[in-house]
Design a protein around this motif. Structure first.
Motif, PDB file in Angstrom:
ATOM      1  N   HIS A   1       0.621  -1.186  -0.132  1.00 32.28           N
ATOM      2  CA  HIS A   1      -0.162  -0.081   0.006  1.00 32.28           C
ATOM      3  C   HIS A   1       0.909   1.277   0.055  1.00 32.28           C
TER       4      HIS A   1
ATOM      5  N   ASP B   1      -3.759   4.357   1.403  1.00 32.21           N
ATOM      6  CA  ASP B   1      -4.269   4.666   2.709  1.00 32.21           C
ATOM      7  C   ASP B   1      -5.265   5.736   2.786  1.00 32.21           C
TER       8      ASP B   1
ATOM      9  N   ARG C   1      -8.767   5.248   1.323  1.00 33.16           N
ATOM     10  CA  ARG C   1      -9.348   4.274   1.927  1.00 33.16           C
ATOM     11  C   ARG C   1     -10.095   4.815   3.033  1.00 33.16           C
TER      12      ARG C   1
END
Length: 234
Positions: free
Chosen positions: A207, A212, A215
């Protein structure tokens, strides 16, 4: 957020007469086109490029390559911190939050308008603050790079509140799709999946910070590489 927030939405057509609003970030791509002596030529060329690209993708039953046209609205969302509910065309001052684009496809042969997605290009003052102020300050004089535990939390909550708001539901029937051109030091691996428009799908070996961050906003990050492109499109 512990309480509901009130949002207002305003639209500005992106055409050859486009003038950036006072709340548009000065570095936004479409605002940059609308500057200088050749601003109108820049805007016309950008619109022509978009229409040409659209017709190259929708080439069936389109022998002359000009059947479709794209209309683009710049959608500005503001949040009212006093929680006063306003109409979408309100002139009441709101704190500028984000700007996104909404596209509409015009089929000139059938005289039909086709609703496109909301999102596309994504401009956010809070995100800019996170990456330009919060992150550098957190890593100042640190031996190694790190990310604050709550990095992006405020932005994520504001974005989710906007998407769940009555103001959003009144104007948009589809969930947002954000498109970003990305490049990182991660390794991208090609998959067997190929989208007819977006191109070949790739996955990363781990990732990234962008993954992140988005998300937290409730979005699923996927990477595609169109033919002729260099960095993947997230």
């Amino acid at each position: 957020m512990t309480q509901d927030l009130a949002f207002s939405i305003n639209r500005l057509r992106f055409d050859e007469h486009y003038q950036p609003s006072d709340t548009t970030r000065t570095t936004t791509n479409f605002a940059n086109l609308a500057r200088g002596e050749r601003r109108q030529d820049n805007l016309r060329n950008a619109l022509k490029m978009m229409n040409n690209r659209l017709n190259s993708l929708l080439n069936w039953d389109n022998p002359t390559g000009d059947r479709y046209q794209v209309e683009v609205d710049i959608v500005s969302a503001g949040v009212h911190l006093d929680k006063v509910q306003t109409q979408s065309d309100s002139t009441v001052d709101a704190l500028p939050l984000i700007e996104v684009l909404q596209s509409t496809i015009v089929d000139t042969k059938l005289n039909r308008r086709i609703e496109g997605i909301i999102g596309n290009n994504f401009s956010s003052y809070v995100r800019d603050y996170d990456f330009s102020v919060v992150l550098p300050a957190h890593n100042d004089k640190q031996a190694s790079f790190s990310v604050p535990e709550d990095f992006g939390d405020l932005h994520a909550k504001l974005f989710k509140s906007f998407v769940a708001s009555n103001a959003y539901a009144e104007q948009f029937s589809k969930p947002p799709v954000i498109c970003l051109s990305v490049s990182s030091n991660k390794t991208y691996h090609r998959t067997a999946n190929e989208h007819p428009v977006l191109g070949v799908e790739y996955v990363q070996n781990e990732h990234s910070l962008t993954d992140d961050y988005f998300r937290k906003m409730g979005l699923t990050v996927r990477y595609f590489l169109r033919k002729g492109s260099v960095p993947p499109l997230a």
